[in-house]
Design an enzyme around this catalytic site. Structure first.
Site, PDB file in Angstrom:
ATOM      1  N   HIS A 186       0.672   1.747  -6.968  1.00 38.57           N
ATOM      2  CA  HIS A 186       1.088   2.682  -5.923  1.00 38.57           C
ATOM      3  C   HIS A 186      -0.097   3.163  -5.089  1.00 38.57           C
ATOM      4  O   HIS A 186       0.085   3.638  -3.981  1.00 38.57           O
ATOM      5  CB  HIS A 186       1.954   3.839  -6.441  1.00 38.57           C
ATOM      6  CG  HIS A 186       1.584   4.422  -7.751  1.00 38.57           C
ATOM      7  ND1 HIS A 186       1.833   3.800  -8.942  1.00 38.57           N
ATOM      8  CD2 HIS A 186       1.006   5.592  -8.066  1.00 38.57           C
ATOM      9  CE1 HIS A 186       1.427   4.570  -9.936  1.00 38.57           C
ATOM     10  NE2 HIS A 186       0.918   5.665  -9.431  1.00 38.57           N
ATOM     11  N   CYS A 501      -2.655 -26.306  -0.202  1.00 43.58           N
ATOM     12  CA  CYS A 501      -2.648 -24.982  -0.823  1.00 43.58           C
ATOM     13  C   CYS A 501      -4.037 -24.376  -0.960  1.00 43.58           C
ATOM     14  O   CYS A 501      -4.182 -23.287  -1.496  1.00 43.58           O
ATOM     15  CB  CYS A 501      -1.967 -25.032  -2.188  1.00 43.58           C
ATOM     16  SG  CYS A 501      -2.850 -26.038  -3.388  1.00 43.58           S
TER      17      CYS A 501
END
Length: 581
Positions: A186, A501
């Site tokens: 968060h 990739c």
């Protein structure tokens, strides 16, 4: 002469900033002096008050967080509730005070949360630590500590809590760099909500930097540049200006299909390494996952992850991408990714036991548990693909398919499952690039992924980590491009899907060349999806092939090829992309 130092990191929040560095040091749970304390008469109230304050903090964060991140914040709320509930039991059973009870519960679960597969969500150890630390600080009445003046500074810290990041947002810091943390912690959510550039650099140490040093935080390509010279500063100032101008356009393009002006459709997939990054990739506009690097699961502990832990991780990630491709690479271990539980002392590890070679050598300990977990997950989610790392011979593919066949029998799966498994190989050496047709003739592979990081290194015989020769490492060297020109058509002509990739896939100068060679699938960092899609939308592949490709392939060196590409991109009226050239 100043000493330029560059650190590569993981992008948690995009942006570019130039500012002095300040170290931010706070006490985390392990630093708090809680060794022994007995239960008081108000322990229940102290625990309830701490939980209430923490939930208030999460509520404030939710107001700023995008809808896609709110489920994650709710998971943190549940985790805090669980910590407090268990702490109550410790208070009762062990006659301990609240802060010691929280710490004991944290230490009990710390190791188990290093593996994903939780019924709530995979939490990194740093997230669990931040939750427990915040609760204890609320209980003990500690302030957050740290430095006083953070305005207009780049913060460098071991880790930061949500409270820290809220304060940083209010005081207008220029950016944040941590050694620990996760892209969906968060703290990272708050950084993204407040446009604070933020990267995580696990390999860096706080002792590597000094207070007051000028630095560039490039959270677009994931670099921290210490003591940049004048030319570097000019380049990054231009990049900062252009990013501000393009930011909204880039964000819009992230959720569109990448299509060129002549209707050449490109899949922009993402590279991820754990469940956290899968969540970010899903909410960043990725068309799927082109590379799930599972080796990080093997490097976290003193023993390999269990079959069940791998299975749970694959299932959780697959749930994000139910209708999109999910390429899971078998663990690419060895060389620069040594394992504490394997004795791999080699004089030249990059030319030694790594990738598929290591997996076949340690098939019982490593490869079979991985393949069993993959097969079990594939039975639930049919969008999974299997990618084999560092393949150099067809024998390695045949051996792997033989193992799969044996495991399908052991797991009592349908024998018809084997032909349906989409198996691919990583082309990372000149040997495999030149022998692509022979791999395809086995009839065992369905797609090819060019790992251009290693392919560049092995083609040019350059260790990019060696400062004395790293200037020779360049994905746009004509030698590498010519190798791709030979290899890629062999796959496309035989109807095999091709993707890139490596880092080359997200480099603006390389994209026209890759598309010109016929590649229609690029796998990039989630933070780069919008920029890559925006640039693709401005290209005309037919014109690239007519006006650029032959010039680049016939260049004398990488400097000449880069010059040709830069001129071409600017001729398209894309001067705004100049900082990425």
């Amino acid at each position: 002469m100043t000493l330029l130092r560059v650190f590569k990191g993981i992008i948690a929040s995009q942006g570019v900033s130039i500012a002095p560095i300040v170290k931010y040091v706070v006490r985390v749970i392990e630093d708090l002096e809680i060794t022994h304390c007995e239960r008081g008469v108000r322990e229940e109230e102290r625990l309830d008050a701490a939980l209430e304050k923490y939930i208030e903090l999460l509520s404030e964060i939710k107001k700023e967080a995008p809808e896609s991140e709110r489920e994650l914040l709710e998971a943190y709320e549940l985790m805090a509730q669980s910590l407090v509930d268990e702490a109550r039991e410790v208070v009762q059973s062990e006659n301990a005070c609240s802060e010691l009870a929280i710490k004991k519960v944290y230490l009990k679960y710390r190791d188990s949360f290093r593996e994903s597969g939780s019924s709530l969500i995979a939490l990194r150890e740093s997230d669990l630590r931040n939750i427990a630390t915040s609760l204890i600080k609320y209980i003990m009445g500690y302030s957050e500590g740290g430095v006083l003046d953070v305005r207009d500074k780049i913060i460098v810290a071991e880790d930061v809590s949500p409270t820290d990041m809220v304060r940083f947002a209010k005081e207008r810091v220029k950016g944040v760099v941590t050694l620990k943390g996760g892209v969906t912690s968060h703290a990272a959510i708050i950084a993204r909500s407040n446009d604070i550039p933020y990267i995580i650099i696990p390999e860096m140490k706080l002792d590597d930097i000094e207070e007051g040093e000028t630095a560039v935080l490039d959270a677009l390509d994931g670099f921290l540049v210490i003591k940049p010279e004048e030319k570097e500063l000019e380049k990054y100032l231009a990049k900062l200006t252009r990013f501000k101008e393009l930011k909204n356009i880039i964000r819009r393009n992230a959720f569109m299909k990448a299509t060129t002006l002549d209707n050449y459709v490109v899949d922009v997939l993402c590279n991820i390494r754990d469940l956290e990054e899968a969540r970010v990739a899903f909410s960043s506009g990725c068309d799927g996952v082109g590379l799930f690097r599972v080796e990080f699961l093997y490097m976290m502990k003193e023993s390999p992850p269990s079959e069940d832990a791998l299975y749970n991780t694959f299932i959780k990630v697959a749930e994000f991408f139910r209708d999109r491709v999910l390429v899971i690479r078998a663990p690419d271990l060895g060389a620069d990714k040594p394992l504490p539980y394997l004795d791999l002392k080699e004089d030249n590890p990059f030319l030694g036991l790594r990738g598929i070679r290591l997996l076949l050598e340690y098939r019982e300990e490593l490869f079979k548990p991985f393949l069993r977990a993959f097969l079990r997950a594939l039975r639930v989610h049919e969008n999974l693909r299997l990618l084999l790392p560092m393949v150099t011979t067809t024998r390695e593919v045949r051996e792997t398919v033989g193992l799969l066949n044996t495991l399908i029998e052991e797991l009592k799966l349908n024998a018809k499952m084997l032909p349906g498994i989409k198996i691919g190989i990583m082309v990372e050496t000149p040997a495999s690039a030149l022998m692509v047709d022979k791999f395809i003739e086995t009839g065992l592979i369905r797609f090819i992924s060019y790992g251009t990081n290693d392919l560049t290194q092995y083609t040019l015989a350059v260790d990019r980590r060696n400062a004395r020769v790293s200037h020779l490492y360049d994905e746009l060297d004509p030698a590498l491009l010519r190798l791709l020109e030979i290899s890629v058509p062999k796959a496309l002509e035989r109807g095999i899907e091709v993707e890139v990739c490596g880092e080359m896939a997200s480099k603006i100068p390389a994209i026209p060349v890759l598309l010109g060679l016929g590649i229609k699938s690029l796998s990039v960092n989630p933070a780069q999806v919008g920029l890559v899609k925006y640039f693709i939308s401005k290209l005309n592949v037919s014109n690239v092939r007519k006006e650029l490709l032959s010039r680049v392939l016939s260049a004398n060196d990488s400097e000449e090829s880069r010059h040709s590409i830069r001129e071409y991109i600017i001729s398209l009226g894309l001067k705004a992309l100049n900082p990425w050239l």
